[in-house]
Design an enzyme around this catalytic site. Structure first.
Site, short mmCIF file in Angstrom:
data_model
loop_
_atom_site.label_atom_id
_atom_site.label_comp_id
_atom_site.label_asym_id
_atom_site.label_seq_id
_atom_site.Cartn_x
_atom_site.Cartn_y
_atom_site.Cartn_z
N LYS A 50 2.04 46.72 35.70
CA LYS A 50 1.69 45.74 36.73
C LYS A 50 1.47 44.37 36.08
O LYS A 50 0.84 44.29 35.02
CB LYS A 50 0.42 46.21 37.45
CG LYS A 50 0.00 45.40 38.66
CD LYS A 50 -1.22 46.04 39.33
CE LYS A 50 -1.67 45.31 40.58
NZ LYS A 50 -2.84 45.94 41.22
N SER A 67 -2.22 46.74 46.07
CA SER A 67 -1.44 45.66 45.50
C SER A 67 -0.47 46.10 44.41
O SER A 67 0.42 45.33 44.05
CB SER A 67 -2.39 44.61 44.90
OG SER A 67 -3.19 45.19 43.89
N SER A 124 -5.83 49.87 45.33
CA SER A 124 -4.50 49.38 44.94
C SER A 124 -3.63 50.27 44.07
O SER A 124 -2.46 49.97 43.88
CB SER A 124 -4.64 48.03 44.24
OG SER A 124 -4.72 47.02 45.21
N1 GLN Z 1 -6.34 45.94 49.54
C1 GLN Z 1 -7.57 45.65 48.88
C2 GLN Z 1 -7.79 44.17 48.79
O1 GLN Z 1 -6.94 43.44 49.21
C3 GLN Z 1 -7.62 46.29 47.53
C4 GLN Z 1 -6.88 45.54 46.49
C5 GLN Z 1 -6.97 46.18 45.14
O2 GLN Z 1 -7.39 47.32 44.99
N2 GLN Z 1 -6.62 45.40 44.15
O3 GLN Z 1 -8.80 43.72 48.31
#
Ligand code: GLN
Length: 483
Positions: free
Chosen positions: A79, A154, A178
């Site tokens: 990532k 994400s 994420s």
């Molecule tokens: N969807 C969640 C957010 O937007 C989690 C994102 C993540 O785990 N990085 O904060």
């Protein structure tokens, strides 16, 4: 080489039995990227030259009959919020468009010494804020099961890369879901380790009290192998915990597991969840019953406050962590620089241009909840709620050993479906973000092996463990996959 059913262990055996060389293997993966990524857009950046020279080194070792570790030559996707020295690392943000990492993240160092190979950096929601990978500053990644749908986020690029056989496994980061949510949307496994189990050094921080790096893989065993490699405290992350994972780490044994009670939180099986998701999780539970596991209803009464609590604490930490990006120190945005008249003007312009809408929304929200007049009403209160959520799990784990739930309330949604309504996007994490607030380990496992090109969208279920009991959820997961 048949990519579809390749796992880390079968890859290793293939190398040792000279079925293929490390270089041949890497080339097969790059071919797959070439033909698939035009449609999927999982990668932001490929690291082809480095990957090839690393593969050649492994082939030389093999030619000399020297032993190589299990991860030698294993092609991974990383990532793009995890630093690889000398390589562009953008966190999918324009503000870091030209940033070259000056050091390796600890997880990268560890994987490098295990001789794993990095194929490239994958797309994400900008700074990991989002649940669909649509918030990337550069491009939208598509779900390999249906190109009109999101891969989740994400870590959507990492999950899509693994699903479409453009990497054998990957690393993502999980702040509120994420790793697990894209895992569920893309039909692959995603593990979020216990907070403190994996060093965050070299992970571009989103919300530091919630962030953890975790593996995304095709099987639970592969996720376990990667987790074992990246776990452990280092001197650069003061929140790390040096937990001594025993040899049981890869899986608690079946005789231990068969004594387990699995908790079903009644607050996680309520209205608003897709029928298909409920059916999937029920199907998984049926299968688990054949392992003679006992199920028991439990209650996590503060679940309904988790999203609100998360969306105060996470933005608060985001606003502090992102204050360092002014578009000068890490990399400059040249087109903006030319137009700025004063230093202050440059800050405004850089941050205005460099950050996307969602990132700005969270910086503003976070600054607000930390401001003097509102700190007690929002931030301080959210910290108390976080403790209540945590305590729910402490109480539940007095009665059960592991907790089961859906990973997400829906399967992959359509591109554009939720972008106009941030709240409905935030609700994607209703079953995953409480686990980050409580600092627990959790894994998303596909209910079954889904077929690319079929007309079914994957569904995942989540197993939540006690702190540092990764072996329990990894163990159940591995037995589950064998049923
Ligand atoms: N969807 C969640 C957010 O937007 C989690 C994102 C993540 O785990 N990085 O904060």
């Amino acid at each position: 080489m048949e990519l579809e059913n390749l796992t880390i262990t079968s890859f290793h055996n293939g190398l040792l039995s000279r079925e293929f060389s490390a270089l041949e293997a890497i080339q097969v993966f790059f071919k797959s990227i070439e033909s698939n990524d035009k449609k999927i857009d999982a990668y932001l950046n490929l690291l082809k030259d480095d990957a090839i020279s690393q593969a050649e080194k492994i082939d030389i070792l093999l030619a000399k009959n020297e032993s190589v570790p299990l991860l030698a030559g294993v092609p991974l996707a990383i990532k793009d919020n995890i630093l690889i020295e000398g390589k562009k690392t953008t966190a999918a943000s324009r503000i870091l468009e030209n940033y070259i990492a000056s050091y390796d993240a600890t997880v990268i160092k560890k994987l490098r010494s295990a001789q794993a190979i990095f194929l490239g950096k994958t797309n994400l929601d900008e700074f990991a804020m989002g649940a669909s990978t649509e918030n990337s500053g550069f491009k939208i990644t598509r779900n390999p099961y249906d190109l009109n749908r999101v891969p989740g986020g994400s870590s959507g690029g990492s999950a899509a890369a693994v699903t479409a056989n453009m990497a054998l496994a990957a690393l993502g980061s999980d702040t509120g879901g994420s790793v697990r949510q894209p895992g569920a949307f893309c039909g692959v496994v995603g593990l979020k380790p216990t907070y403190g189990a994996v060093s965050r050094f070299g992970l571009i921080a989103m919300a530091s009290s919630l962030d953890q790096i975790g593996p995304i893989a095709k099987t639970v065993e592969d996720a376990a192998i990667l987790f074992k490699e990246i776990a452990g405290k280092d001197e650069f992350d003061s929140t790390g915990v040096n937990h001594n994972y025993s040899d049981e780490l890869l899986a608690s044994p079946i005789n231990k597991i068969q004594k387990f009670k699995i908790g079903i939180p009644k607050e996680y099986f309520v209205g608003g969840i897709d029928k298909k998701v409920i059916e999937g999780v029920e199907q998984a539970m049926e299968k688990l019953k054949s392992l003679k596991l006992e199920f028991k209803e439990i209650s996590l009464p503060h679940t309904k406050y988790a999203i609100s609590c998360y969306y105060i604490i996470a933005p608060a930490e985001i606003s502090a962590n992102l204050a360092r990006f002014e578009g000068i120190r890490y990399s400059s945005i040249l087109e903006v620089e030319k137009k700025a008249k004063t230093l202050k003007d440059l800050y405004f312009k850089n941050r205005g241009f460099g950050f996307g809408e969602e990132v700005k929304r969270r910086i503003i929200l976070g600054t607000f909840v930390l401001s003097r007049g509102y700190y007690d009403a929002y931030y301080a209160k959210a910290q108390k709620v976080r403790m209540l959520i945590r305590n729910d799990f402490v109480e539940a784990f007095k009665e059960v050993d592991v907790i089961i739930s859906p990973t997400t309330p829906t399967s992959a949604f359509k591109i554009g479906e939720k972008t106009k309504d941030p709240l409905s996007m935030y609700l994607s994490d209703v079953f995953t973000c409480p686990i980050n607030l409580a600092g627990l380990p959790a894994i998303s496992i596909p209910v079954k092996k889904y077929k690319l090109g079929g007309n079914e969208l994957p569904v995942g279920f989540q197993l939540i463990g006690k702190p540092f009991h990764e072996a329990d959820i990894l163990g159940i997961g591995q037995f589950y996959e064998k049923i």
